[in-house]
Design a protein around this motif. Structure first.
Motif, PDB file in Angstrom:
ATOM      1  N   LEU A  43      79.878  -5.110   0.912  1.00  0.00           N
ATOM      2  CA  LEU A  43      78.750  -4.309   1.380  1.00  0.00           C
ATOM      3  C   LEU A  43      77.468  -4.766   0.710  1.00  0.00           C
ATOM      4  O   LEU A  43      77.465  -5.156  -0.457  1.00  0.00           O
ATOM      5  N   ILE A  44      76.385  -4.736   1.459  1.00  0.00           N
ATOM      6  CA  ILE A  44      75.057  -4.923   0.881  1.00  0.00           C
ATOM      7  C   ILE A  44      74.453  -3.534   0.737  1.00  0.00           C
ATOM      8  O   ILE A  44      74.325  -2.796   1.722  1.00  0.00           O
ATOM      9  N   LEU A  45      74.113  -3.169  -0.495  1.00  0.00           N
ATOM     10  CA  LEU A  45      73.666  -1.818  -0.818  1.00  0.00           C
ATOM     11  C   LEU A  45      72.237  -1.844  -1.349  1.00  0.00           C
ATOM     12  O   LEU A  45      71.813  -2.809  -1.990  1.00  0.00           O
ATOM     13  N   GLN A  46      71.533  -0.746  -1.114  1.00  0.00           N
ATOM     14  CA  GLN A  46      70.138  -0.636  -1.562  1.00  0.00           C
ATOM     15  C   GLN A  46      69.913   0.749  -2.158  1.00  0.00           C
ATOM     16  O   GLN A  46      70.361   1.758  -1.616  1.00  0.00           O
ATOM     17  N   ASP A  47      69.202   0.799  -3.274  1.00  0.00           N
ATOM     18  CA  ASP A  47      68.918   2.088  -3.900  1.00  0.00           C
ATOM     19  C   ASP A  47      67.543   2.604  -3.479  1.00  0.00           C
ATOM     20  O   ASP A  47      66.835   1.966  -2.687  1.00  0.00           O
ATOM     21  N   ALA A  48      67.161   3.757  -4.001  1.00  0.00           N
ATOM     22  CA  ALA A  48      65.898   4.390  -3.604  1.00  0.00           C
ATOM     23  C   ALA A  48      64.681   3.585  -4.018  1.00  0.00           C
ATOM     24  O   ALA A  48      63.607   3.724  -3.430  1.00  0.00           O
ATOM     25  N   GLY A  49      64.846   2.730  -5.023  1.00  0.00           N
ATOM     26  CA  GLY A  49      63.737   1.914  -5.471  1.00  0.00           C
ATOM     27  C   GLY A  49      63.604   0.604  -4.716  1.00  0.00           C
ATOM     28  O   GLY A  49      62.676  -0.160  -4.967  1.00  0.00           O
ATOM     29  N   GLY A  50      64.545   0.341  -3.807  1.00  0.00           N
ATOM     30  CA  GLY A  50      64.497  -0.878  -3.016  1.00  0.00           C
ATOM     31  C   GLY A  50      65.328  -2.023  -3.575  1.00  0.00           C
ATOM     32  O   GLY A  50      65.388  -3.096  -2.962  1.00  0.00           O
ATOM     33  N   THR A  51      65.969  -1.837  -4.729  1.00  0.00           N
ATOM     34  CA  THR A  51      66.810  -2.885  -5.305  1.00  0.00           C
ATOM     35  C   THR A  51      68.066  -3.064  -4.462  1.00  0.00           C
ATOM     36  O   THR A  51      68.725  -2.086  -4.099  1.00  0.00           O
ATOM     37  N   VAL A  52      68.387  -4.312  -4.154  1.00  0.00           N
ATOM     38  CA  VAL A  52      69.531  -4.631  -3.296  1.00  0.00           C
ATOM     39  C   VAL A  52      70.616  -5.308  -4.129  1.00  0.00           C
ATOM     40  O   VAL A  52      70.337  -6.169  -4.968  1.00  0.00           O
ATOM     41  N   VAL A  53      71.880  -4.899  -3.898  1.00  0.00           N
ATOM     42  CA  VAL A  53      73.003  -5.459  -4.643  1.00  0.00           C
ATOM     43  C   VAL A  53      74.212  -5.551  -3.716  1.00  0.00           C
ATOM     44  O   VAL A  53      74.310  -4.813  -2.728  1.00  0.00           O
ATOM     45  N   THR A  54      75.127  -6.451  -4.048  1.00  0.00           N
ATOM     46  CA  THR A  54      76.375  -6.580  -3.294  1.00  0.00           C
ATOM     47  C   THR A  54      77.450  -5.696  -3.915  1.00  0.00           C
ATOM     48  O   THR A  54      77.584  -5.650  -5.149  1.00  0.00           O
ATOM     49  N   GLY A  55      78.181  -5.007  -3.075  1.00  0.00           N
ATOM     50  CA  GLY A  55      79.318  -4.214  -3.530  1.00  0.00           C
ATOM     51  C   GLY A  55      80.585  -4.758  -2.910  1.00  0.00           C
ATOM     52  O   GLY A  55      80.602  -5.107  -1.729  1.00  0.00           O
ATOM     53  N   VAL A  56      81.658  -4.858  -3.698  1.00  0.00           N
ATOM     54  CA  VAL A  56      82.928  -5.381  -3.208  1.00  0.00           C
ATOM     55  C   VAL A  56      84.011  -4.324  -3.396  1.00  0.00           C
ATOM     56  O   VAL A  56      84.174  -3.768  -4.489  1.00  0.00           O
ATOM     57  N   GLU A  57      84.728  -4.036  -2.320  1.00  0.00           N
ATOM     58  CA  GLU A  57      85.804  -3.050  -2.346  1.00  0.00           C
ATOM     59  C   GLU A  57      87.026  -3.672  -3.024  1.00  0.00           C
ATOM     60  O   GLU A  57      87.670  -4.548  -2.456  1.00  0.00           O
TER      61      GLU A  57
END
Length: 242
Positions: free
Chosen positions: A159-173
């Motif tokens: 998953l490509i995830l984004q927080d409220a501040g706009g920072t984007v990170v990859t998440g792996v299940e």
């Protein structure tokens, strides 16, 4: 009349979401708060709209509610982030199923077919009359496991995830999570990370550290699904499957 502080406290206690005061004031200005709606009902409506919103506009950007700005740094071997951090889904990919298998599954759905065991069976065609289909004894009907995304949902998923501040990170299940699949998880859906582990710049997603809150941003999800087959083909070099 419910106050903004009361609604914010209700949302925080039920979903662990710290709402932006500006977003909440805009929500309350819609007139719902003047209709003598009970606080619990008002909070539920606010949560529904939050889950359909861009969290960069609707949630707090306090540092306790967002990812570290260097969260994606691959030089950091492993670290545990503290607290509850809401994120929204920008992309999801089934990395446990081959690209060709996913493309072929999409094409079967386009042809109105689905898999049952080792058989390809016919489902209701796009332009077919449902009543006529029901009366047709050769029509096997929808098959469990078939879906409009052309994905079995087997996973694991990236998953490509984004927080409220706009920072984007990859998440792996790394452990199977209910509600996480190409079919079930919409683009714009919200997840709540609780003390997640980040390894080499990737968030390790497990049922113990990530909760699917749901939601969808329609203007993101629709074009993403319409363009999914083309993106998969591009990854394979643009060659049509035989």
């Amino acid at each position: 009349m419910a106050s903004p502080d009361q609604i914010a406290a209700q949302i925080l206690s039920t979903k662990s979401l710290s709402v932006s005061p500006n977003w909440l004031n805009t929500f309350l200005s819609s007139g719902l708060a003047q209709r003598n709606v009970p606080l619990s009902a008002l909070a539920k409506t606010a949560i529904f709209r939050l889950l359909a919103s861009d969290i960069k506009e609707s949630l707090s950007k306090h540092r306790s509610c967002v990812l570290p700005v260097d969260v994606y740094d691959p030089m950091v071997q492993e670290r545990c982030l503290q607290g509850s951090i809401p994120v929204q889904v920008l992309d999801i990919e089934d990395i446990g199923t081959s690209l060709w298998s996913q493309i072929e599954a999409i094409e079967r759905v386009e042809r109105g077919e689905a898999i049952r065991g080792r058989e390809i069976v016919r489902t209701i065609a796009v332009d077919e009359d449902p009543e006529a289909a029901e009366s047709n004894p050769t029509n096997n009907g929808p098959v469990a496991g078939a879906n409009a995304s052309g994905s079995s949902g087997s996973g694991p998923h990236r998953l490509i995830l984004q927080d409220a501040g706009g920072t984007v990170v990859t998440g792996v299940e790394i452990q199977r999570m209910d509600g996480v699949s190409v079919e079930k998880l919409a683009i714009g859906a919200k997840l709540l990370l609780r003390n997640p582990t980040v390894a080499r710049g990737m968030v390790l997603l497990t049922p113990g550290c990530a909760t699917v809150l749901g939601g969808k941003i329609e203007t993101w999800d629709t074009p993403w699904r319409q363009g999914r087959k083309a993106r998969l083909l591009e990854k394979t070099g643009g060659l049509e499957a035989e």
